[in-house]
Scaffold this motif. Structure first.
Motif, short mmCIF file in Angstrom:
data_model
loop_
_atom_site.label_atom_id
_atom_site.label_comp_id
_atom_site.label_asym_id
_atom_site.label_seq_id
_atom_site.Cartn_x
_atom_site.Cartn_y
_atom_site.Cartn_z
N GLY A 53 11.08 0.40 12.85
CA GLY A 53 9.85 -0.18 12.34
C GLY A 53 9.86 -1.69 12.37
N LEU A 54 10.95 -2.30 11.93
CA LEU A 54 11.05 -3.76 11.89
C LEU A 54 11.04 -4.35 13.30
N CYS A 55 11.81 -3.75 14.20
CA CYS A 55 11.85 -4.25 15.58
C CYS A 55 10.51 -4.08 16.28
N SER A 56 9.79 -3.02 15.92
CA SER A 56 8.53 -2.74 16.62
C SER A 56 7.41 -3.73 16.27
N ILE A 57 7.59 -4.47 15.18
CA ILE A 57 6.60 -5.53 14.88
C ILE A 57 7.13 -6.91 15.25
N GLY A 58 8.26 -6.92 15.98
CA GLY A 58 8.80 -8.19 16.47
C GLY A 58 9.84 -8.82 15.57
N GLY A 59 10.38 -8.04 14.63
CA GLY A 59 11.38 -8.58 13.72
C GLY A 59 12.79 -8.32 14.18
N ASP A 60 13.64 -9.34 14.08
CA ASP A 60 15.06 -9.15 14.35
C ASP A 60 15.74 -8.64 13.08
N VAL A 61 16.79 -7.86 13.24
CA VAL A 61 17.48 -7.24 12.11
C VAL A 61 18.94 -7.65 12.09
N ILE A 62 19.40 -8.12 10.94
CA ILE A 62 20.81 -8.39 10.71
C ILE A 62 21.34 -7.23 9.88
N ASP A 63 22.12 -6.36 10.50
CA ASP A 63 22.63 -5.16 9.85
C ASP A 63 23.95 -5.48 9.16
N VAL A 64 23.96 -5.41 7.82
CA VAL A 64 25.17 -5.74 7.07
C VAL A 64 25.93 -4.49 6.64
N GLY A 65 25.43 -3.31 7.05
CA GLY A 65 26.13 -2.07 6.75
C GLY A 65 26.04 -1.68 5.28
N ILE A 66 27.10 -1.04 4.79
CA ILE A 66 27.15 -0.61 3.39
C ILE A 66 27.53 -1.80 2.52
N LEU A 67 26.65 -2.16 1.61
CA LEU A 67 26.86 -3.34 0.77
C LEU A 67 26.03 -3.17 -0.50
N PRO A 68 26.53 -3.65 -1.65
CA PRO A 68 25.72 -3.59 -2.86
C PRO A 68 24.36 -4.25 -2.69
N THR A 69 23.36 -3.70 -3.34
CA THR A 69 22.01 -4.26 -3.28
C THR A 69 21.99 -5.76 -3.57
N PRO A 70 22.66 -6.25 -4.63
CA PRO A 70 22.63 -7.69 -4.88
C PRO A 70 23.28 -8.52 -3.78
N GLY A 71 24.21 -7.91 -3.04
CA GLY A 71 24.81 -8.62 -1.90
C GLY A 71 23.79 -8.83 -0.80
#
Length: 448
Positions: free
Chosen positions: A63-81
């Motif tokens: 969804g994010l890529c389809s509107i032209g957004g790049d994604v930085i995938d940080v994997g499994i991480l606490p929400t506040p992180g």
């Protein structure tokens, strides 16, 4: 169609209510809304350990890529992180795939703005409208489609930041950590060991089938029992995405969010660090917290249930700290959302500096009896508008008077009414709760 956003994002049973198709639509709408004024928006994306995490993540990335957004995938991480990295990396927004403390079958999607704060009701309403209207959102092609980048040192960046905020070594302190098989499974033990503490860690594998199951902050009896095995230890229990924490002192006393908030608020006030001498809680905060703070001239302001409503009240009242009984604690000089690891570190820093055990703070707040129950209903919002429900609430308030409180509200994440009673006489409020449950079930059957 029912409302998508609850008190903490979009949640539901994964693949039934929160389907990949819906996740894609929400991600497209959210990505567009947050990034519409940015030529090439970038989003930090992370998740907890749930079995459905990969499935929902794939849909959100699409969804994010389809509107032209790049994604930085940080994997499994606490929400506040993820909130911290969104601001640190100057991203357009952050996206978390998690259902926090909810059962393993659930999952959720929540957004952060570019400063790492959760979105307001108005912003979520706008995203919801875009999702439901299926409005023609941008569909870039070729090089304009978003790309995905993996950030392998995301955990290290977050850990170093938290340690820098504590600024103290924890040598001589032993902690027992319950990681709830969730997002804190690796990073919480690492941080405490790096600061010099002796660490006993349980439920610290990334096993999605076990997240929050008879463990973590919603089951404090587990950390209480484990802490007893290691005399002189401090018990620390996180939930699935590590945005909340419950503590246990070396005597086995459980300290919930209200108790932690009392300790932090009073100690900050003593150091003249409590701006406006105000602490923000919620309508569910125990009367004992209010009385404990008032002894030091500190006002307790009550917000709606939900840490983002706590945050909004903190902005309105220019407060630096606020939280919920569940263990969501926000300290704005250091974090932008509830952070279980930081809150535990901040509390232990106080103990270290004062050279006192956690048990020495058990009397700082006297907790009034408080009982709660989730009552299943067919229409949690509709029932609250009925004449009979309004009459019931008025009747209960008249019975309790000024000796306690009654809160009846729709759950923000599940199909229940949450009923909370508080008063001096526990036996009395238990009997009253039985009557309330019976009346609610009668109203539910009569109207729906």
């Amino acid at each position: 169609m029912e409302r998508l956003f609850g008190t903490d994002g979009v949640r539901g049973v994964a693949n039934i209510k929160l389907t990949p198709e819906l996740a894609l639509k929400v991600a497209r709408a959210g990505g567009y809304f947050l990034g519409k004024d940015t030529e090439r928006p970038t989003f930090v994306l992370g998740r907890d350990t749930r079995c459905s995490g990969d499935m929902i993540k794939g849909a959100v990335i699409a969804g994010l890529c389809s509107i032209g957004g790049d994604v930085i995938d940080v994997g499994i991480l606490p929400t506040p992180g993820i909130a911290y990295l969104t601001k640190r990396l100057k991203a357009t927004g952050g996206v978390v795939i998690s259902a926090s403390h909810n059962p393993i079958v659930d999952n959720g999607i929540k957004f952060f703005d570019s400063n790492g704060f959760k979105l307001s009701d108005d912003m979520e309403d706008a995203i919801e409208r875009l999702t439901k209207e299926e409005k023609d959102l941008p569909r870039p092609i070729g090089a304009d489609i978003g790309r995905v980048k993996r950030l392998d040192d995301a955990g290290d960046m977050y850990a170093k930041y938290l340690m820098s905020q504590v600024g103290i070594k924890l040598d001589g302190i032993r902690v027992v950590l319950d990681c709830a098989y969730g997002a804190s499974y690796s990073i919480a033990p690492y941080i405490y060991r790096a600061l010099g503490a002796e660490v006993i860690s349980i439920n610290d594998d990334p096993v999605g089938e076990k997240i929050n199951v008879n463990c973590g902050s919603t089951h404090p009896e587990v950390i209480k029992e484990k802490t007893r095995e290691y005399q002189g230890s401090i018990g620390i229990s996180f939930d699935g995405d590590s945005d909340r924490v419950i503590l246990v002192d070396e005597e086995g006393n459980i300290l919930d969010g209200d108790h932690i908030l009392a300790i932090l608020g009073i100690e900050l006030s003593k150091k003249n660090l409590l701006k406006n001498n105000v602490v923000v809680g919620t309508v569910l905060s125990n009367i004992g917290l209010e009385k404990a703070l008032s002894k030091y001239g500190i006002r307790l302001l009550r917000a709606q249930v939900g840490d983002r409503y706590v945050l909004e009240e903190m902005f309105r009242s220019d407060a630096v700290i606020g939280g919920e009984p569940s263990g969501h604690i926000i300290y704005l000089p250091s974090v932008t959302t509830g952070d279980g690891i930081f809150t535990s570190l901040m509390t232990i820093k106080i103990l270290k500096e004062a050279n006192k055990p956690l048990s020495s703070f058990k009397g700082i707040m006297i907790r009034y009896p408080q009982i709660s129950e989730n009552i299943k209903v067919k229409d949690k919002f509709g029932i609250m508008t009925t004449k009979d429900m309004k009459s019931l609430i008025e009747e209960v308030n008249n019975i309790i008077g000024n000796k306690g409180r009654c809160i009846i509200r729709p759950s923000g994440t599940e199909d229940y009414l949450r009923v909370t009673l508080e008063g001096e006489d526990e036996g009395f409020i238990k009997e009253l709760l039985k009557d309330i449950r019976k009346r609610i079930e009668e109203i539910d059957n009569a109207y729906f």
